[in-house]
Scaffold this active site. Structure first.
Site, short mmCIF file in Angstrom:
data_model
loop_
_atom_site.label_atom_id
_atom_site.label_comp_id
_atom_site.label_asym_id
_atom_site.label_seq_id
_atom_site.Cartn_x
_atom_site.Cartn_y
_atom_site.Cartn_z
N ARG A 177 -3.51 -4.72 3.34
CA ARG A 177 -2.70 -3.93 4.27
C ARG A 177 -1.49 -3.27 3.59
NH1 ARG A 177 -3.29 -5.01 10.07
NH2 ARG A 177 -5.43 -5.60 10.29
N ARG B 92 2.56 -0.18 8.76
CA ARG B 92 3.80 0.02 9.51
C ARG B 92 5.09 -0.41 8.82
NH1 ARG B 92 2.20 -2.76 14.93
NH2 ARG B 92 1.00 -3.92 13.38
N ARG C 239 1.43 8.51 11.03
CA ARG C 239 0.70 7.98 12.18
C ARG C 239 1.10 8.73 13.46
NH1 ARG C 239 -0.40 2.59 15.55
NH2 ARG C 239 -1.22 3.93 17.16
N ASP D 21 -10.43 1.03 9.32
CA ASP D 21 -10.31 -0.27 9.99
C ASP D 21 -11.69 -0.88 10.12
OD1 ASP D 21 -8.11 -1.90 11.49
OD2 ASP D 21 -9.93 -2.09 12.69
N TYR E 92 -14.47 -9.57 17.81
CA TYR E 92 -13.77 -8.50 18.56
C TYR E 92 -14.72 -7.85 19.57
CZ TYR E 92 -9.98 -8.96 15.19
OH TYR E 92 -8.96 -9.46 14.43
O1 1CP Z 1 -3.78 -0.81 3.43
C1 1CP Z 1 -4.69 -1.27 4.16
O2 1CP Z 1 -5.20 -2.35 3.94
C2 1CP Z 1 -5.09 -0.44 5.32
C3 1CP Z 1 -6.50 -0.49 5.74
C4 1CP Z 1 -6.82 -1.56 6.78
C5 1CP Z 1 -7.67 -2.68 6.59
C6 1CP Z 1 -8.31 -3.13 5.30
C7 1CP Z 1 -6.41 -1.58 8.13
C8 1CP Z 1 -5.49 -0.62 8.76
N1 1CP Z 1 -7.06 -2.62 8.77
C9 1CP Z 1 -7.81 -3.30 7.86
C10 1CP Z 1 -8.68 -4.45 8.10
C11 1CP Z 1 -8.64 -5.16 9.40
N2 1CP Z 1 -8.47 -4.63 10.67
C12 1CP Z 1 -8.90 -6.54 9.54
C13 1CP Z 1 -9.25 -7.46 8.39
C14 1CP Z 1 -8.06 -7.84 7.59
C15 1CP Z 1 -7.03 -8.69 8.26
O3 1CP Z 1 -7.38 -9.80 8.69
O4 1CP Z 1 -5.88 -8.25 8.33
C16 1CP Z 1 -8.83 -6.85 10.91
C17 1CP Z 1 -9.03 -8.22 11.53
C18 1CP Z 1 -8.57 -5.63 11.62
C19 1CP Z 1 -8.48 -5.47 13.10
C20 1CP Z 1 -7.20 -4.85 13.50
N3 1CP Z 1 -6.83 -3.58 13.22
C21 1CP Z 1 -6.11 -5.45 14.18
C22 1CP Z 1 -6.11 -6.84 14.75
C23 1CP Z 1 -5.64 -7.85 13.73
C24 1CP Z 1 -5.75 -9.21 14.33
O5 1CP Z 1 -4.97 -10.07 13.91
O6 1CP Z 1 -6.62 -9.42 15.19
C25 1CP Z 1 -5.08 -4.52 14.29
C26 1CP Z 1 -3.74 -4.69 14.92
C27 1CP Z 1 -5.56 -3.34 13.66
C28 1CP Z 1 -4.84 -2.06 13.56
C29 1CP Z 1 -4.50 -1.63 12.17
N4 1CP Z 1 -5.45 -1.48 11.16
C30 1CP Z 1 -4.83 -0.98 10.03
C31 1CP Z 1 -3.43 -0.81 10.35
C32 1CP Z 1 -2.40 -0.26 9.43
C33 1CP Z 1 -3.25 -1.21 11.69
C34 1CP Z 1 -1.96 -1.14 12.49
C35 1CP Z 1 -2.13 -0.07 13.48
C36 1CP Z 1 -0.92 0.77 13.73
O7 1CP Z 1 -0.60 1.66 12.92
O8 1CP Z 1 -0.33 0.56 14.77
#
Ligand code: 1CP
Length: 349
Positions: free
Chosen positions: A30, A34, A43, A80, A156
């Protein structure tokens, strides 16, 4: 082959192959997101989070933002794990401050509404982002593609949102394993197609995120995490021999040994709770290790963070090893602390 570009092999790829490196490669899960003011700006420009994922120009920009700031050894494609259910035709949205919301799949008949055949077509903007990044990344930066593991994505799809216990998916899997297998098989196929398309577009390494692997008891961990991941790795290697694949079976504990053996992944992501010394003894002979500084130590920063990072480097640094966090960067992370960490890892021998 597309995943073997560059005359001099990149440090991160060398580590994943178990070859000697000049210095410890580093990237952070990540790393785009943010905690960076420039991410928030892009964004806002994109509108919604999914619109950002499907806008190749803006997704390229946010992938590059942490590379410009910190010069990480790898860039991870900005996307994502939930673009796969979205491309299958499930309704997916991201609510501000709430995370993902999906129309839950609770009956096996609903699987008939999902369309495996259109996944690659619907995810073309994501592959276009990969192609753009091939042209814009520094020569020494490795491009990582990724997908969620079938089990984690299923939690999910079935639960409809983030849950602390993954109860909805687990109950389906316990009560009706044959029909749950159909969902896992569909996701395994979709994941294979999605990762093949990323490698064809230029991803040099892929990571499979099994964020919720740790909620499964042993028998189910073997069935729903190890078995599908093994299928994915085999399908990828049949097409791209030697492709480096990193697995992240978060919370798997001692079962990570069987995971590494059975899946034949090249690298294994260690979560925050994993003991580096245990991992050195039991996992490092099987795979390149990646991890595992607590993301909250990065929030705290300073001497406490450096002491913890030094311990990880001392224990695992003889390799093969890639420095990373034990889970993703959290939004309250001060960007200066990331710079401090990168500088510290680069300066430590
Ligand atoms: O730099 C990076 O890594 C960005 C690319 C990336 C990756 C590899 C994002 C962007 N998401 C992910 C993977 C991801 N998404 C996972 C696996 C890794 C982990 O456990 O963190 C999971 C479970 C998700 C699902 C997801 N996407 C959630 C829920 C997390 C949870 O705890 O259940 C959320 C909140 C997101 C949104 C998201 N995805 C990525 C970002 C930067 C964001 C935040 C969204 C925003 O800008 O508001």
């Amino acid at each position: 082959m597309s995943h073997e570009t560059g005359a001099k092999t990149k440090q991160l790829i060398r580590a994943l192959r178990g070859e000697s490196v000049e210095r410890t490669p580093i990237w952070l899960m990540r790393q785009a997101g943010r905690y960076l003011p420039e991410y928030k700006k892009t964004r806002a420009e994109a509108g919604s989070f999914l619109e950002l994922c499907y806008n190749p120009e803006l997704a390229e920009e946010v992938t590059l933002q942490p590379i410009r700031r910190y010069g990480f050894d790898a860039a991870i494609l900005f996307s994502d794990i939930l673009v796969v259910p979205d491309a299958l035709g499930q309704v997916v949205s991201f609510k501000e401050g709430e995370g993902p919301v999906l129309d839950p799949i609770t009956r096996v008949e609903q699987l008939d509404d999902l369309d495996l055949g259109s996944v690659v077509e619907r995810l073309q903007p994501v592959y276009e982002t990969v192609r753009r990044l091939k042209g814009s990344l520094p020569a020494e930066t490795t491009l990582i593609g990724f997908a969620g593991a079938p089990w984690t994505v299923a939690t999910y799809m079935v639960g409809g949102r983030t849950s602390t216990d993954q109860a909805a998916a687990k109950l389906w899997a316990y009560r009706a394993p044959e029909s749950f297998q159909k969902l896992i098989d569909l996701l395994t196929e979709a994941t294979i197609l999605h990762l093949i398309a990323q490698v064809e577009a230029g991803a040099e390494v892929v990571q499979i995120f099994d964020t919720w692997a740790g909620s499964l008891p042993e028998a189910q961990f073997r069935a729903w995490s190890i078995a599908p991941t093994r299928k994915i790795v085999h399908a990828l290697r049949a097409k791209f021999p030697g492709l480096p694949v990193i697995g992240f079976p978060r919370g798997s504990g001692a079962l990570a040994v069987d995971y590494a053996r059975a899946t034949e992944i090249s690298g294994i992501g260690l979560d925050t709770g994993m003991s580096p010394a245990w991992a050195r003894d039991h996992l490092q002979p099987l795979a390149c290790l990646q991890g595992n500084l607590d993301p909250l130590l990065l929030v705290a920063g300073g001497e406490t963070m450096r002491t913890a990072a030094a311990h990880i480097l001392k224990t695992l640094g003889r390799g093969p090893f890639i420095f990373n966090l034990g889970h993703g960067i959290v939004p309250q992370t001060p960007p200066d602390h990331v710079a401090e960490l990168v500088e510290f890892v680069r300066a430590t021998k």
